[in-house]
Each structure stands twice: as C-alpha cells, then as structure tokens.
Design a protein around this motif. Structure first.
Motif, mmCIF file in Angstrom:
data_model
loop_
_atom_site.group_PDB
_atom_site.id
_atom_site.type_symbol
_atom_site.label_atom_id
_atom_site.label_comp_id
_atom_site.label_asym_id
_atom_site.label_seq_id
_atom_site.Cartn_x
_atom_site.Cartn_y
_atom_site.Cartn_z
ATOM 1 N N UNK A 1 -47.237 62.262 -44.879
ATOM 2 C CA UNK A 1 -46.827 61.442 -46.016
ATOM 3 C C UNK A 1 -45.608 60.590 -45.646
ATOM 4 N N UNK A 2 -44.704 61.175 -44.836
ATOM 5 C CA UNK A 2 -43.499 60.477 -44.414
ATOM 6 C C UNK A 2 -43.847 59.171 -43.706
ATOM 7 N N UNK A 3 -44.894 59.175 -42.879
ATOM 8 C CA UNK A 3 -45.293 57.977 -42.149
ATOM 9 C C UNK A 3 -45.785 56.868 -43.072
ATOM 10 N N UNK A 4 -46.348 57.238 -44.209
ATOM 11 C CA UNK A 4 -46.869 56.242 -45.142
ATOM 12 C C UNK A 4 -45.787 55.672 -46.057
ATOM 13 N N UNK A 5 -44.652 56.352 -46.152
ATOM 14 C CA UNK A 5 -43.575 55.865 -47.021
ATOM 15 C C UNK A 5 -42.996 54.573 -46.457
ATOM 16 N N UNK B 1 -49.261 40.591 -30.136
ATOM 17 C CA UNK B 1 -50.101 40.830 -31.316
ATOM 18 C C UNK B 1 -49.446 41.838 -32.259
ATOM 19 N N UNK B 2 -48.932 42.919 -31.716
ATOM 20 C CA UNK B 2 -48.258 43.933 -32.544
ATOM 21 C C UNK B 2 -47.046 43.318 -33.229
ATOM 22 N N UNK B 3 -46.249 42.573 -32.472
ATOM 23 C CA UNK B 3 -45.046 41.977 -33.047
ATOM 24 C C UNK B 3 -45.395 40.924 -34.093
ATOM 25 N N UNK C 1 -44.776 54.452 -40.434
ATOM 26 C CA UNK C 1 -45.721 54.664 -39.331
ATOM 27 C C UNK C 1 -45.966 53.412 -38.513
ATOM 28 N N UNK C 2 -46.021 52.266 -39.161
ATOM 29 C CA UNK C 2 -46.221 51.011 -38.423
ATOM 30 C C UNK C 2 -45.009 50.719 -37.555
ATOM 31 N N UNK C 3 -43.832 50.847 -38.124
ATOM 32 C CA UNK C 3 -42.605 50.601 -37.356
ATOM 33 C C UNK C 3 -42.467 51.604 -36.218
ATOM 34 N N UNK C 4 -42.780 52.854 -36.492
ATOM 35 C CA UNK C 4 -42.699 53.903 -35.473
ATOM 36 C C UNK C 4 -43.695 53.623 -34.343
ATOM 37 N N UNK C 5 -44.910 53.283 -34.717
ATOM 38 C CA UNK C 5 -45.937 52.974 -33.720
ATOM 39 C C UNK C 5 -45.560 51.786 -32.850
ATOM 40 N N UNK C 6 -44.996 50.746 -33.477
ATOM 41 C CA UNK C 6 -44.580 49.570 -32.710
ATOM 42 C C UNK C 6 -43.487 49.932 -31.708
ATOM 43 N N UNK C 7 -42.563 50.784 -32.110
ATOM 44 C CA UNK C 7 -41.499 51.203 -31.199
ATOM 45 C C UNK C 7 -42.030 51.995 -30.017
ATOM 46 N N UNK C 8 -42.934 52.942 -30.278
ATOM 47 C CA UNK C 8 -43.502 53.716 -29.185
ATOM 48 C C UNK C 8 -44.409 52.849 -28.313
ATOM 49 N N UNK C 9 -45.038 51.863 -28.919
ATOM 50 C CA UNK C 9 -45.865 50.924 -28.164
ATOM 51 C C UNK C 9 -44.993 50.134 -27.181
ATOM 52 N N UNK C 10 -43.775 49.777 -27.611
ATOM 53 C CA UNK C 10 -42.841 49.087 -26.710
ATOM 54 C C UNK C 10 -42.594 49.915 -25.452
ATOM 55 N N UNK C 11 -42.189 51.161 -25.647
ATOM 56 C CA UNK C 11 -41.863 52.021 -24.502
ATOM 57 C C UNK C 11 -43.088 52.241 -23.623
ATOM 58 N N UNK C 12 -44.230 52.436 -24.245
ATOM 59 C CA UNK C 12 -45.461 52.614 -23.469
ATOM 60 C C UNK C 12 -45.806 51.383 -22.653
ATOM 61 N N UNK C 13 -45.630 50.215 -23.258
ATOM 62 C CA UNK C 13 -45.941 48.964 -22.557
ATOM 63 C C UNK C 13 -45.002 48.738 -21.380
ATOM 64 N N UNK C 14 -43.730 49.013 -21.584
ATOM 65 C CA UNK C 14 -42.750 48.858 -20.500
ATOM 66 C C UNK C 14 -43.107 49.807 -19.360
ATOM 67 N N UNK C 15 -43.439 51.039 -19.700
ATOM 68 C CA UNK C 15 -43.773 52.036 -18.682
ATOM 69 C C UNK C 15 -45.024 51.639 -17.914
ATOM 70 N N UNK C 16 -46.031 51.178 -18.616
ATOM 71 C CA UNK C 16 -47.266 50.754 -17.949
ATOM 72 C C UNK C 16 -47.003 49.555 -17.047
#
Length: 185
Positions: free
Chosen positions: A2-6, A57-59, A75-90
């Motif tokens: 529920x926290x992610x949807x808030x 696209x995400x941004x 959840x969208x903001x959290x996902x975008x942040x983790x997507x950043x780190x994942x993209x940099x790592x890849x």
C-alpha cells in the motif's frame, strides 16, 4: 504494498522534480560521452545507447506526471531511482568495466534518491548499488587487478564516496526538515 501506491507528499514531489531535472542533464552528458569520439566497441555503444533511450523514456513519463499534476505514487519514483542505478551498472558492465568513468553518475543518482526518500530507503539503495557496482566493475573487461594496490585504493575511494554522498544528503535533508519544523512552530 500500500505504501508504494501512496502519492508523494509535496516536499518529496519537489525533490523528485529536482531528480528529473538532474536526470535530463546527466542523460545529455551520457549521450555526449557515447557519441563524441567513442572508445568502446560497436556492441557496447549500441547497448549503452539503448539504456540511454530507456532512461529517457522513464524520465519522460515521470516528468509528464509531475508537469501534468498527476498523482505520483511512491512506487513510480522508487522504481525510477532503482532503474537509474541499474542502468549505470549495466553501462559500466557493457563498456570498459572498472576503467569506465560512468561510475561518476552514481553520485548524483544517490544524492537525488536520498533527497526524495530519506534515510532508510537511501541506505537500502546504497547497499544494493555498492555491491552491484563492485561486482560488475571488478569482473568485466579484465579491467580490475585485485592484486594492484592502485586499483584497490580507487575502488575503496569510489565506494566510500558513494557512502559519504548518501550520508551527507541525509544530514542536509534532516537539517532542512528541522529548520522548517522550527519555522512553522
């Protein structure tokens, strides 16, 4: 769950707007790095350009939601942040490993994430980013020599700077919140 949807509160929404602006700038820098006198092979360039397109696209989506006034679920903001780190790592794994200067992109990503999510989440973000970076940077492209003291020192400095970035961001956010609370009181 529920926290992610808030929706984000106005303060965190403003932090996310700063993160989106920062991401646009870093995307332009990443694109410049890949296209201006590229040093990596063709496969790496294609892969990193695909990552840049995905982050764009995400941004764009997050930016559109912010500008349109639409609710911004955590959840969208959290996902975008983790997507950043994942993209940099890849990207580091695709192009040059430990020799790749793209690790510098972690610092603003860590800073912006801490501004939006605060201590608990930013420390979790840090504790996933640091080992992921270490694993990818030290195992790809034979670019890290574990017996070389200079490589060891550079790795420690990079990881320590990541940690300091998150700790400093959290201290600044905490101080600013206390100042606002005192001003309201």
């Amino acid at each position: 769950m529920r926290w992610l949807a808030e929706p984000l509160d106005p303060e965190r929404r403003m932090g996310l707007a700063i993160q989106v602006t920062m991401r646009w700038f870093l995307l332009a820098v990443a694109l410049f790095m890949m296209l201006y006198r590229p040093g990596a092979g063709g496969g790496a360039i294609g892969g990193v350009l695909a990552l840049i397109a995905c982050v764009t696209a995400v941004n764009s989506y997050v930016s559109w939601r912010l500008q349109s006034g639409a609710s911004m679920p955590r959840g969208i903001a959290l996902g975008a942040g983790f997507f950043d780190a994942g993209s940099i790592t890849i990207a580091i794994g695709l192009a040059d490993g430990f020799r790749n200067d793209s690790y510098l992109f972690y610092y603003p990503a860590l800073l912006a994430f801490a501004v939006v999510f605060g201590a608990r989440w930013s420390i979790a973000y840090l504790l996933t980013t640091m080992p992921a970076y270490t694993l990818v940077a030290t195992t790809t492209h034979n670019s890290f020599d574990p017996g070389e003291p200079f490589d060891q020192k550079r790795l420690v400095v990079r990881l320590a700077t990541m940690a300091v970035t998150v700790l400093l961001a959290n201290l600044i956010v905490r101080i600013e919140r206390h100042r606002r609370e005192a001003a309201v009181a």
